[in-house]
Design an enzyme around this catalytic site. Structure first.
Site, PDB file in Angstrom:
ATOM      1  N   ILE A 115       0.749  -1.040   0.088  1.00 52.62           N
ATOM      2  CA  ILE A 115      -0.179  -0.229  -0.001  1.00 52.62           C
ATOM      3  C   ILE A 115       1.007   1.144   0.186  1.00 52.62           C
ATOM      4  CG2 ILE A 115      -1.790   1.353   1.295  1.00 52.62           C
ATOM      5  CD1 ILE A 115      -2.760  -1.212   2.278  1.00 52.62           C
ATOM      6  N   HIS A 118      -0.814   5.309   1.268  1.00 49.96           N
ATOM      7  CA  HIS A 118      -0.854   5.684   2.521  1.00 49.96           C
ATOM      8  C   HIS A 118       0.077   5.425   3.438  1.00 49.96           C
ATOM      9  CE1 HIS A 118      -4.402   6.488   5.497  1.00 49.96           C
ATOM     10  NE2 HIS A 118      -3.378   6.600   6.120  1.00 49.96           N
ATOM     11  N   LEU A 119       0.999   6.332   3.680  1.00 48.66           N
ATOM     12  CA  LEU A 119       2.222   6.046   4.483  1.00 48.66           C
ATOM     13  C   LEU A 119       2.062   5.258   5.710  1.00 48.66           C
ATOM     14  CD1 LEU A 119       3.180   7.968   6.833  1.00 48.66           C
ATOM     15  CD2 LEU A 119       3.439   9.763   5.128  1.00 48.66           C
ATOM     16  N   HIS A 120       2.912   4.223   6.189  1.00 48.61           N
ATOM     17  CA  HIS A 120       2.856   3.699   7.505  1.00 48.61           C
ATOM     18  C   HIS A 120       4.268   3.375   7.753  1.00 48.61           C
ATOM     19  CE1 HIS A 120       2.243   1.073   4.076  1.00 48.61           C
ATOM     20  NE2 HIS A 120       2.751  -0.064   4.770  1.00 48.61           N
ATOM     21  N   THR A 121       4.425   3.097   9.173  1.00 51.30           N
ATOM     22  CA  THR A 121       5.636   2.984   9.811  1.00 51.30           C
ATOM     23  C   THR A 121       5.586   1.325  10.219  1.00 51.30           C
ATOM     24  OG1 THR A 121       6.538   5.085  10.429  1.00 51.30           O
ATOM     25  CG2 THR A 121       7.489   3.423  11.424  1.00 51.30           C
TER      26      THR A 121
END
Length: 176
Positions: A115, A118-121
């Protein structure tokens, strides 16, 4: 072909309402935190267990704002996101007792994330020997704990932190 028995994945396969939208935007609005694997929420971000974990406890900290660009986060959202990464690391330490952790983001389509808009860590607990002969010899990763059990461990660990509200076992911890 290598086959891995993973019966807990059927819930993801048979899920209702695949609208083709962004799951990171849809999951927090479902009013089903445990089922959605949302362990904790803050004002601008939430902590979600990865449905395809690299290791038990593989979590993602995701801003509510839909953006794939890290510079798009304003200072308040950026600080809140970073603080939730910090609290997630603490919950993983307390709840799972790993030997270390990896954190990081895959930004952009070519970075390899599934994905990318939609940034995510990613926050991945690591143990000595967790990369053993199975992935090296047979290209197979063994996840040693069911995701529901991992959810319980992390939920309890988040609940023990200062400045949180625990609405119950089926709802995410609220970080105030």
């Amino acid at each position: 072909m290598e086959q891995v028995f993973a019966p807990w994945r059927i819930e993801w396969v048979e899920r209702d309402g695949d609208s083709g939208g962004c799951p990171f935007c849809e999951l927090p609005d479902r009013d089903a935190d445990r089922e959605s694997r949302i362990v904790a929420r803050s004002e601008h971000a939430f902590c979600l267990l990865n449905n395809a974990p690299y290791n038990p406890g593989h979590a993602m900290v995701i801003p509510y704002r839909h953006t794939g660009s890290y510079p798009d986060l304003d200072d308040e959202a950026l600080l809140d996101h970073s603080r939730l990464v910090q609290r997630t690391l603490a919950a993983i330490d307390d709840g799972l007792d790993p030997d270390g952790a990896n954190t990081g983001m895959n930004l952009g389509d070519s970075a390899g994330g599934s994905i990318d808009d939609h940034l995510h860590t990613h926050v991945v607990p690591r143990w000595q020997g967790d990369t053993n002969f199975m992935p090296v010899v047979s290209d197979t990763k063994v996840i040693v704990e069911a995701i529901d059990d991992t959810y319980d461990h992390l939920h309890d660990a988040f609940a023990a932190q200062d400045g949180v509200r625990d609405p119950g076992p089926d709802e995410a911890i609220v970080i105030e």
